[in-house]
Write a protein that holds these residues in place. Structure first.
Motif, short mmCIF file in Angstrom:
data_model
loop_
_atom_site.label_atom_id
_atom_site.label_comp_id
_atom_site.label_asym_id
_atom_site.label_seq_id
_atom_site.Cartn_x
_atom_site.Cartn_y
_atom_site.Cartn_z
N ALA A 30 82.78 4.51 71.01
CA ALA A 30 81.64 3.97 71.74
C ALA A 30 81.76 4.15 73.25
O ALA A 30 80.76 4.22 73.96
CB ALA A 30 81.46 2.49 71.40
N ASP A 31 83.01 4.23 73.74
CA ASP A 31 83.21 4.35 75.19
C ASP A 31 83.35 5.80 75.65
O ASP A 31 83.85 6.08 76.74
CB ASP A 31 84.42 3.54 75.64
N THR A 32 82.90 6.74 74.84
CA THR A 32 82.95 8.16 75.22
C THR A 32 82.05 8.41 76.43
O THR A 32 80.89 8.03 76.44
CB THR A 32 82.48 9.04 74.04
N ALA A 33 82.62 9.08 77.42
CA ALA A 33 81.85 9.38 78.64
C ALA A 33 81.11 10.71 78.53
O ALA A 33 80.03 10.87 79.11
CB ALA A 33 82.78 9.40 79.85
N TRP A 34 81.71 11.67 77.82
CA TRP A 34 81.05 12.96 77.62
C TRP A 34 81.60 13.62 76.36
O TRP A 34 82.70 13.31 75.92
CB TRP A 34 81.23 13.87 78.84
N THR A 35 80.80 14.51 75.80
CA THR A 35 81.10 15.11 74.51
C THR A 35 81.15 16.62 74.62
O THR A 35 80.27 17.24 75.25
CB THR A 35 80.03 14.72 73.47
N LEU A 36 82.16 17.22 74.00
CA LEU A 36 82.26 18.67 73.90
C LEU A 36 82.09 19.07 72.44
O LEU A 36 82.79 18.56 71.57
CB LEU A 36 83.63 19.15 74.40
N VAL A 37 81.12 19.96 72.16
CA VAL A 37 80.98 20.51 70.82
C VAL A 37 81.04 22.02 70.95
O VAL A 37 80.42 22.61 71.85
CB VAL A 37 79.67 20.06 70.13
N ALA A 38 81.80 22.67 70.06
CA ALA A 38 81.98 24.12 70.17
C ALA A 38 82.23 24.71 68.79
O ALA A 38 82.89 24.09 67.95
CB ALA A 38 83.15 24.44 71.10
N GLY A 39 81.71 25.91 68.57
CA GLY A 39 81.94 26.59 67.31
C GLY A 39 81.20 27.91 67.25
O GLY A 39 80.45 28.27 68.17
N ASP A 40 81.40 28.62 66.15
CA ASP A 40 80.68 29.87 65.94
C ASP A 40 79.44 29.60 65.08
O ASP A 40 79.08 28.45 64.84
CB ASP A 40 81.60 30.95 65.35
N GLU A 41 78.80 30.68 64.62
CA GLU A 41 77.53 30.51 63.90
C GLU A 41 77.67 29.71 62.61
O GLU A 41 76.70 29.08 62.16
CB GLU A 41 76.88 31.86 63.62
N THR A 42 78.85 29.69 62.01
CA THR A 42 79.02 28.90 60.79
C THR A 42 78.94 27.40 61.09
O THR A 42 78.64 26.61 60.20
CB THR A 42 80.37 29.19 60.11
N ALA A 43 79.19 27.03 62.34
CA ALA A 43 79.11 25.63 62.75
C ALA A 43 77.76 25.30 63.38
O ALA A 43 77.52 24.14 63.75
CB ALA A 43 80.23 25.30 63.74
N LEU A 44 76.87 26.28 63.52
CA LEU A 44 75.61 26.05 64.21
C LEU A 44 74.76 24.95 63.56
O LEU A 44 74.19 24.12 64.29
CB LEU A 44 74.82 27.36 64.30
N PRO A 45 74.64 24.89 62.23
CA PRO A 45 73.85 23.78 61.66
C PRO A 45 74.41 22.42 62.04
O PRO A 45 73.64 21.50 62.39
CB PRO A 45 73.96 24.03 60.14
N ALA A 46 75.72 22.27 62.02
CA ALA A 46 76.33 20.99 62.38
C ALA A 46 76.16 20.71 63.87
O ALA A 46 75.83 19.59 64.28
CB ALA A 46 77.81 20.98 62.00
N ILE A 47 76.41 21.72 64.70
CA ILE A 47 76.27 21.53 66.15
C ILE A 47 74.85 21.12 66.50
O ILE A 47 74.62 20.20 67.30
CB ILE A 47 76.68 22.81 66.90
N THR A 48 73.87 21.79 65.90
CA THR A 48 72.47 21.46 66.17
C THR A 48 72.16 20.03 65.77
O THR A 48 71.53 19.27 66.52
CB THR A 48 71.54 22.43 65.44
#
Length: 267
Positions: free
Chosen positions: A142-160
């Protein structure tokens, strides 16, 4: 009767759409889907792809289904692969799954490339009768200040799905490696999102480089981060090592998953 976290459901393809040149959306529907629940985000399910000559995949029912499934002869047992729920509309009993097309090099890509309305599918998904929902990993503090999400096209549905779920006021750095700029898809979010697309310019995915190089060049915001990484296993493991060892992010705040592995199949 024992209620397990995951259960087997039967459905049929009702439509397909070509999201990008290499990303195809398969929409499943059927009364069985009333028993499914999804947390959204990076919700995992498994699809079973019928072998040639089968009208639908042969998957045993019941509590011992997996043991019986593994015991099926090779010419009967369907291939099983893990995918992310792109969208689930329980009111319409429809489930969307986006599949990366990369020729006839895998059972999922081969099946999705020719899928059409009426094709039957077996889906292992979270059972709505079970609490809590399982099979998703994006769980930032809950106290996260910023989020990093990264991946290739196989992760695109999850990232979106993750990016679209984040609220106003959230700060997000998102990096996505794709085959070419033609694979870019829109993302909408109430959050403050910095989205970087990394193109291989049609070159084969080799499991390294682009994500790591781009993130190495990035100045991170201040405050407590949370990182979610997914894609080719060796590249994602290397990126996680960079975040923990070189950038000083607590390893407990970095989720990473190898969605696929060069030269090998991952169920």
């Amino acid at each position: 009767m024992t209620v397990t976290p995951y259960a087997l459901f039967r459905a049929a393809v009702v439509r397909t759409s070509q999201v990008t040149p290499h990303l195809r959306r398969i929409t499943f529907a059927g009364p069985d889907l009333a028993g499914i629940v999804s947390a959204g985000l990076d919700q995992r399910i498994k699809l079973f792809f019928p072998l040639a000559g089968q009208d639908e995949p042969v998957v045993p029912e019941g509590e011992n289904w997996y043991t019986e499934f593994r015991a099926l002869p090779d010419d009967v047992r369907p291939a099983m692969r893990t995918y992310t729920v792109r969208d689930f509309r329980p009111g319409e009993l429809e489930l969307d799954v986006d599949v990366v097309l990369h020729g006839d090099t895998g059972p999922g890509s081969s099946w999705a490339g020719r899928a059409s309305a009426g094709d039957r599918m077996a889906i292992l998904a979270p059972d709505a009768r079970h609490t809590p929902i399982v099979g998703y990993e994006f769980k930032q503090p809950a106290d996260t200040a910023w989020t990093l999400v990264a991946g290739d096209e196989t992760a695109l549905p999850a990232i979106t799905a993750i990016v679209e779920s984040l609220p106003a006021g959230a700060r997000v750095l998102a990096f996505v490696e794709v085959d070419s700029l033609a694979e870019i898809t829109p993302m909408s979010s109430a959050a403050d999102v910095s989205l970087t697309w990394l193109s291989r310019a049609g070159k084969p995915a080799v499991g390294g480089g682009l994500l790591r190089e781009a993130i190495e060049r990035t100045t991170f915001p201040d405050g407590k981060p949370y990182a979610w990484l997914a894609g080719e296993s060796s590249a994602i493991t290397d990126l996680r090592r960079h975040l923990v060892n070189a950038r000083g992010i607590d390893k407990e705040l970095v989720y990473f998953s190898g969605y696929w592995l060069l030269g090998s199949a991952i169920e």
